[in-house]
Motif scaffolding. Structure first.
Motif, PDB file in Angstrom:
ATOM      1  N   ILE A 150       0.976  -1.355  -0.051  1.00 54.07           N
ATOM      2  CA  ILE A 150      -0.273  -0.263  -0.425  1.00 54.07           C
ATOM      3  C   ILE A 150       0.621   0.837  -0.358  1.00 54.07           C
ATOM      4  N   TYR A 151       0.797   2.102  -1.093  1.00 56.01           N
ATOM      5  CA  TYR A 151       1.390   3.173  -0.805  1.00 56.01           C
ATOM      6  C   TYR A 151       1.338   4.550   0.002  1.00 56.01           C
ATOM      7  N   PRO A 152       2.126   4.791   0.348  1.00 61.47           N
ATOM      8  CA  PRO A 152       1.169   6.351   0.926  1.00 61.47           C
ATOM      9  C   PRO A 152       0.235   6.971  -0.222  1.00 61.47           C
ATOM     10  N   GLU A 153      -0.880   7.980   0.553  1.00 61.39           N
ATOM     11  CA  GLU A 153      -1.178   8.638  -0.059  1.00 61.39           C
ATOM     12  C   GLU A 153      -0.335  10.137  -0.787  1.00 61.39           C
ATOM     13  N   GLU A 154      -0.814  10.711  -1.301  1.00 61.54           N
ATOM     14  CA  GLU A 154       0.039  12.399  -2.444  1.00 61.54           C
ATOM     15  C   GLU A 154      -2.058  13.372  -2.187  1.00 61.54           C
ATOM     16  N   PRO A 155      -1.702  14.353  -1.982  1.00 60.81           N
ATOM     17  CA  PRO A 155      -2.552  15.137  -2.194  1.00 60.81           C
ATOM     18  C   PRO A 155      -3.104  15.993  -3.388  1.00 60.81           C
ATOM     19  N   ILE A 156      -3.053  16.104  -3.415  1.00 57.33           N
ATOM     20  CA  ILE A 156      -3.866  16.671  -5.613  1.00 57.33           C
ATOM     21  C   ILE A 156      -5.006  17.878  -4.937  1.00 57.33           C
ATOM     22  N   LEU A 157      -4.033  18.984  -5.792  1.00 50.95           N
ATOM     23  CA  LEU A 157      -5.113  20.048  -5.896  1.00 50.95           C
ATOM     24  C   LEU A 157      -6.473  20.045  -6.833  1.00 50.95           C
ATOM     25  N   ILE A 158      -7.674  20.097  -6.256  1.00 49.63           N
ATOM     26  CA  ILE A 158      -8.604  19.683  -6.842  1.00 49.63           C
ATOM     27  C   ILE A 158      -9.630  21.216  -7.118  1.00 49.63           C
ATOM     28  N   GLY A 159     -10.087  21.342  -8.497  1.00 50.49           N
ATOM     29  CA  GLY A 159     -10.646  22.207  -8.715  1.00 50.49           C
ATOM     30  C   GLY A 159     -10.868  23.938  -7.908  1.00 50.49           C
TER      31      GLY A 159
END
Length: 159
Positions: A150-159
């Motif tokens: 399970i890979y670590p999560e990465e936040p992505i800018l949306i909107g």
């Protein structure tokens, strides 16, 4: 039909019938899950909720996948018919494609003007709409083995 009533009819056809019925379209269950997920997100809830129950996040992902694939199929079919029928307008072509996707049988009379390629596209869209987006995508996709990492999560800018 007026353009406004055609648009309303296209929206209703795209939404489609109830789940597990003989009608095509995206289905009312998919729309309900998406509306509940949007409402829950707007209220800041951790998951979609209704009447003291929570919806499984995988169900929301499936509903989003059905909407995305359905939109893609309808837009791709409309585009293919428009590029092969140079003198056609968008509104009758879109109406015919959505009607085929929803397997409801309504027509503005444009289907009779289609060449063989356009007729084949309509037939494929009818087939797709009858089986359902998720059924076909799952049948075509390879089932992945259980993920061991399970890979670590990465936040992505949306909107």
């Amino acid at each position: 039909l007026t353009p406004a009533s055609q648009l309303l009819l296209m929206i209703l056809m795209f939404i489609g019938a109830a789940p597990a019925s003989m009608g095509g379209g995206m289905t009312t269950g998919t729309l309900a899950v998406l509306v509940l997920a949007l409402w829950g997100y707007a209220r800041g809830l951790p998951s979609a909720q209704i009447a003291g129950r929570s919806l499984d996040p995988s169900m929301v992902r499936k509903a989003a996948a059905v909407l995305t694939v359905s939109l893609f199929v309808v837009l791709l079919a409309t585009w293919l018919i428009l590029i092969t029928h140079h003198h056609s307008r968008l509104d009758p072509v879109l109406f015919e494609v959505i009607s085929a996707f929803a397997t409801c049988g309504l027509s503005t009379g444009f289907t009779g003007k289609l060449n063989l390629f356009g007729q084949l596209i309509i037939v494929l869209v009818m087939f797709w709409g009858r089986l359902g987006a998720l059924t076909i995508v799952l049948a075509l996709a390879q089932q992945q083995p259980r993920q061991l990492v399970i890979y670590p999560e990465e936040p992505i800018l949306i909107g």
